[in-house]
Design an enzyme around this catalytic site. Structure first.
Site, mmCIF file in Angstrom:
data_model
loop_
_atom_site.group_PDB
_atom_site.id
_atom_site.type_symbol
_atom_site.label_atom_id
_atom_site.label_comp_id
_atom_site.label_asym_id
_atom_site.label_seq_id
_atom_site.Cartn_x
_atom_site.Cartn_y
_atom_site.Cartn_z
ATOM 1 N N ASP A 266 0.860 -1.182 0.000
ATOM 2 C CA ASP A 266 0.000 0.000 0.000
ATOM 3 C C ASP A 266 0.897 1.232 0.000
ATOM 4 O OD1 ASP A 266 -1.742 2.030 0.472
ATOM 5 O OD2 ASP A 266 -2.649 1.167 2.272
ATOM 6 N N ASP A 523 -10.614 -3.405 -1.477
ATOM 7 C CA ASP A 523 -9.457 -2.501 -1.382
ATOM 8 C C ASP A 523 -8.526 -3.001 -0.257
ATOM 9 O OD1 ASP A 523 -7.936 -0.184 -1.727
ATOM 10 O OD2 ASP A 523 -9.212 1.032 -0.428
ATOM 11 N N ARG A 582 -7.601 -3.844 -5.576
ATOM 12 C CA ARG A 582 -6.346 -3.106 -5.665
ATOM 13 C C ARG A 582 -5.176 -4.087 -5.729
ATOM 14 N NH1 ARG A 582 -4.789 1.561 -1.414
ATOM 15 N NH2 ARG A 582 -4.098 -0.234 -0.203
ATOM 16 N N ASP A 598 -3.630 4.929 -5.526
ATOM 17 C CA ASP A 598 -3.675 6.315 -5.045
ATOM 18 C C ASP A 598 -2.726 7.231 -5.808
ATOM 19 O OD1 ASP A 598 -5.414 5.190 -3.309
ATOM 20 O OD2 ASP A 598 -4.134 5.342 -1.550
HETATM 21 C C1 NOJ Z 1 -7.262 3.366 -0.397
HETATM 22 C C2 NOJ Z 1 -7.773 3.343 -1.802
HETATM 23 O O1 NOJ Z 1 -6.696 3.264 -2.699
HETATM 24 C C3 NOJ Z 1 -8.623 4.570 -2.047
HETATM 25 O O2 NOJ Z 1 -9.107 4.538 -3.364
HETATM 26 C C4 NOJ Z 1 -9.755 4.612 -1.047
HETATM 27 O O3 NOJ Z 1 -10.509 5.773 -1.247
HETATM 28 C C5 NOJ Z 1 -9.203 4.587 0.372
HETATM 29 N N1 NOJ Z 1 -8.384 3.439 0.533
HETATM 30 C C6 NOJ Z 1 -10.305 4.578 1.426
HETATM 31 O O4 NOJ Z 1 -11.042 3.440 1.340
#
Ligand code: NOJ
Length: 928
Positions: A266, A523, A582, A598
């Site tokens: 992450d 996610d 993800r 992100d």
């Molecule tokens: C991480 C994710 O990549 C993002 O898209 C999401 O909004 C946040 N987590 C909160 O869930």
């Protein structure tokens, strides 16, 4: 965001918006002891040899023993021939101290093998059809040939490195000084143990038996167990693949830098042009040259690093060649290094790019045909606050006549980050909210993450605790980490019982507050652990089957997806599930779409959305997109406009933003921006029939939906590295505008031969034709990005604006025919109910349209059993060179005259052929 002080501090430290990624939170190769050790072999070389007399041949494979000549440890090698020009090489210890992990669930099934013939002389030659493998005994090496062209070598560099499992050497008691007898005894013991157990020689690296990183300790109970192997590609010039990295499509040399890292992490606000690991790891790599493409799928789910050596930056070899007058450059090399597991490598021999992509798809599968809404536009943000917010955003799209198919809810909809529950204050009536959306033809997607809040009153936590469903620590306790809910534990999805339990939670009898039309976003499934090493789980955790997390880390998200996918299928066997994930590994494409995580609202990240999705597409993940607008930060109007225009040509098209960003729904921007966004949305919807057909063909053949230019122009060297353009199948060429303030962009039109001839390409807005290969400067406006249709192709479209794709089901089609130099074109269309699996029982229409000799005809590829009310509304033909007076359509024995209209640049429109989609017809143009 509500959180306890401690969690807030951790989250704050990790995710304080605007800080950007801190690379020092993540390991370098030098900080990772197995990477450092395995890389050393690049200077020293290794000494492995086949043991003569151990060869066994079978109808489809052979086995033999290998020895490490330095420590005499023995290994078993198996080479198998698979259907479709692919070999599988497995190397494991002959007698490991404990079994070594072999990846499960990544392949779509057991690969089909094929017959081999083996010839034994100094070498072993294994022949299968037009390909062969030649095994050299000492030093051990395998050369692979395709039609007698040498395309891949295994271990040509002698970088094979296989750390056998061993007992931890007991630190010997220091013999008292002068005690010669004791010293002699100790020496004898060592000598004997070397005879009996030659494998126990120590590894001279401080991180071999335990490792620290920042405040984290990895206990490494099984010690060093890395595997590494080099692959050389003599017929290739460039290498690509091994997502996920925010880097160029063409892999860069890692000489002097860290290798590319594959470790699901992450990484927020990731930097671009980087070899750092991201959320997904797909260890497939391709090597491409003008005549040959080959690939290697390195099936290993442990942390891995990949060194790349290409001549591009290999200054020394260029100098040597220059001085010696030699024109031969050293072939590109990839060196795969993994922390544990075995060598399990699939060598795919192409010979052309599409062949190699399909060979990989034959191993790991494809996404199944998505429902049409999944290919349409998705509106998300972290978070839509409450039911009113969701309803009013949906209504605003209608007010501004902008199509939108799906609203998304991020983590704040839950009751305190307890998944499968709702916040009762913000979302008191979820079923009514969902019904209101679905009645408009829209969908809802909700997020469900894998971390489970450790709350004794939460049913999910109770079940997992009572039944022992969580991933365990080394000591056998439930592992506890920190994530959105605060203290959390992680279900062990490797356990089939846990997956079944998880899948059953999606059943509407349990999850009563959603309908069967609500789809899922998984996610944080790397898994993300805010207080864990490198923001993930410690490697010495223990999974089902007694495997360490170290062995299976990159598969955790995949196993999570398997549970979700099974849950959605069981919930409603009639409906094709939609899941966004993800984390991903090889084969995850069978269950879910992906997005690039992100990103930031800046131009560089917009550019990387294309590069990253192209790499993902050739690695099986055609269903890829990036957060439109950028997740972090606030895009200005221009960036947002360009991002919508770009996103409209990536398969997964979703706007999403961080909780701290300004609201950015299109109507919050000035009229001009609104108009540009609306036009991008309408463009996307108009091409839905092409996207839909492309995904059907992906499922059928494994051919990626979006493709790098080299896919269809394999001999054009200038096209190899281009990653600012993409092809949608072999029909559209898209070059989004991804720079600020430009009024023109350079578009590269690829060459089809040595003489720089190119295909014809027609601008989709003006039908202006490009006839030459090479770079062309194309003017752009706010509302225009360069998109061209290939001469020789037919593209199906739907041009009536609607609120959502569901309402377009029976809308009439437009066929856009762009002619090649011979005045011909062809193209397919697939249609069905856009939702169910009935197409698998033949309830579909799959048709090929062909235009030649001034006549358009259709040919049904399968029996047209789907009953559709849709019909052909217009046919646009570009490149005719004359204007017909009218056209005659003949269907069911009846002929009828049709009017012709003129469009720009000589294109014509045949109006209202009005023929149903399942009817045979011929349409003839009548010259004056
Ligand atoms: C991480 C994710 O990549 C993002 O898209 C999401 O909004 C946040 N987590 C909160 O869930």
């Amino acid at each position: 965001m509500r959180c306890s002080l401690f969690v807030c501090l951790i989250i704050g430290a990790l995710f304080s918006y605007g800080a950007g990624v801190d690379p020092s939170n993540f390991k370098t190769c030098e900080q990772s002891s197995f990477c450092r050790r395995s890389r050393k072999v690049q200077s020293a070389g290794s000494k492995y040899a086949l043991i003569r007399g151990t060869l066994n041949t079978y109808s489809d494979s052979l086995t033999a023993d290998l020895i490490n000549k330095e420590n005499h440890h023995q290994f078993t090698l198996k080479l198998e021939a698979l259907v479709g020009n692919t070999f599988r090489l497995q190397i494991d210890e002959k007698q490991p101290l404990r079994p070594r992990y072999r990846v499960e669930h990544a392949l779509k099934g057991k690969p089909e093998t094929t017959r081999i013939s083996v010839e034994e002389s100094d070498e072993l030659t294994i022949t299968v059809g037009t390909s062969k493998a030649v095994i050299h005994g000492d030093p051990f090496r395998i050369d692979f040939y395709e039609h007698d062209v040498h395309v891949v070598s295994v271990n040509a560099k002698n970088w094979l490195y296989f750390e056998h499992l061993r007992q931890k050497a007991q630190t010997p008691p220091e013999p008292a000084e002068g005690n010669d007898q004791a010293q002699q005894q100790q020496q004898d013991q060592q000598d004997n143990s070397e005879e009996v157990q030659p494998a126990s020689e120590p590894i001279d690296d401080p991180g071999a038996w335990e490792e620290n990183f920042k405040s984290h300790h990895d206990s490494k109970p099984y010690g060093p167990q890395a595997v590494a192997l080099d692959f050389s590609f003599p017929a290739a010039e460039i290498l690509f693949g091994i997502p996920e990295h925010a880097d160029s499509f063409q892999l860069k040399s890692t000489s002097g830098t860290d290798p590319y890292r594959l470790y699901n992490l992450d990484v927020f606000e990731y930097v671009v042009d980087s070899k750092m690991a991201l959320y997904g790891s797909v260890p497939v790599l391709y090597a491409h040259g003008p005549k040959r493409t080959a690939g290697v799928y390195w099936q290993n789910s442990a942390e891995s690093w990949v060194d790349i050596y290409t001549t591009e930056t290999n200054v020394v070899s260029s100098l040597v060649n220059f001085v010696s007058g030699s024109r031969k450059s050293t072939p590109p090399v990839a060196h795969f290094i993994s922390e544990s597991g075995i060598v399990d490598a699939f060598i795919m021999l192409g010979p052309q790019p599409l062949d190699a992509f399909k060979q990989y798809a034959a191993l790991t599968g494809t996404h199944e045909l998505p429902q049409s809404f999944a290919l349409a536009y998705h509106q998300s943000r972290w978070n839509y606050n409450d039911e009113r917010d969701v309803t009013s955003v949906s209504a605003k799209f209608d007010e501004f006549n902008m199509p939108m198919d799906t609203m998304w809810l991020d983590i704040e909809y839950t009751d305190g980050k307890r998944y499968f529950t709702w916040d009762k204050f913000k979302f008191p009536e979820p079923l009514t909210m969902i019904k209101n959306l679905t009645e408009l033809g829209r969908h809802l997607v909700i997020i469900i993450d894998p971390h489970i809040k450790r709350d004794n009153a939460y049913f999910f936590h109770q079940d997992c605790t009572e039944n022992g469903y969580y991933v365990k620590t080394r000591e056998g306790n439930d592992y506890e980490g920190w994530c959105w809910p605060g203290s959390a534990s992680y279900p062990d999805f490797f356990n089939p019982v846990v997956r079944d339990y998880y899948a059953s939670q999606y059943d509407l009898s349990k999850f009563k507050t959603v309908s069967k039309d609500v789809m899922i976003w998984n996610d944080m499934n790397e898994p993300s652990v805010f207080n864990g090493p490198e923001v993930t789980a410690p490697k010495d955790l223990v999974h089902y089957g007694n495997w360490e997390h170290r062995d299976v880390h990159n598969l955790y998200g995949h196993m999570h997806l398997m549970g979700t996918f099974a849950g959605l299928k069981q919930r409603d066997p009639e409906q094709r599930p939609f899941i966004l994930t993800r984390a991903h590994f090889a084969g995850s494409q069978r269950y879910a779409a992906i997005w690039t995580g992100d990103n930031l609202a800046d131009w560089a990240h917009l550019q990387h959305s294309i590069k990253m999705c192209l790499t993902e597409a050739v690695a099986g993940f055609s269903f890829c997109g990036a957060d439109v607008g950028g997740f972090f930060g606030n895009p200005d109007s221009e960036l947002l406009e360009r991002w919508y225009q770009t996103g409209a040509f990536l398969p997964f098209f979703r706007a999403h933003a961080h909780i701290d960003t300004k609201r950015r729904e299109p109507w919050l921007f000035p009229e001009r921006t609104r108009a540009v966004i609306k036009s991008a949305l309408l463009t996307r919807y108009s091409y839905l029939p092409l996207w839909y057909t492309s995904f059907y063909e992906l499922e059928q053949t494994g051919a990626p939906v979006i493709r790098p230019l080299l896919t269809h122009y394999p001999a054009d060297k200038e096209a190899f590295a281009i990653d600012s353009q993409l092809l949608v199948q072999h029909r559209l060429l898209v070059r989004p505008v991804m720079q600020q303030g430009v009024s023109k962009v350079d578009v590269y039109f690829p060459a089809i031969d040595d003489k720089k001839n190119g295909d014809y390409w027609y601008d989709v807005d003006t039908f202006q034709r490009q006839e030459r290969a090479g770079y062309e400067s194309i003017p752009v406006t706010d509302d225009k990005i360069p998109v061209f249709q290939r001469g020789g192709s037919i593209v199906p479209k739907k041009e009536r604006p609607r609120r959502s794709s569901k309402l377009m089901l029976n809308d009439p089609y437009t066929l856009v025919i762009c002619l090649d130099r011979q005045g011909k074109a062809a193209g397919t269309l697939f249609l069905d109910d856009e939702k169910s699996y009935a197409y698998r029982n033949g309830e579909s229409i799959y048709v090929n349209y062909e235009f030649a000799n001034n006549q358009l005809t259709n040919r049904f590829i399968t029996k047209p059993l789907y009953k559709s009310d849709a019909w052909i509304e217009r046919i646009i033909i570009a490149g005719l060179g004359y204007v017909p007076i009218d056209a005659t359509i003949t269907a069911k024995g009846i002929s009828q005259k049709l009017e012709i209209e003129q469009r720009s640049n000589g294109a014509i429109v045949v109006r209202k052929p009005a023929v149903k989609m399942n009817v045979d017809f011929a349409l003839k143009l009548n010259a004056a």
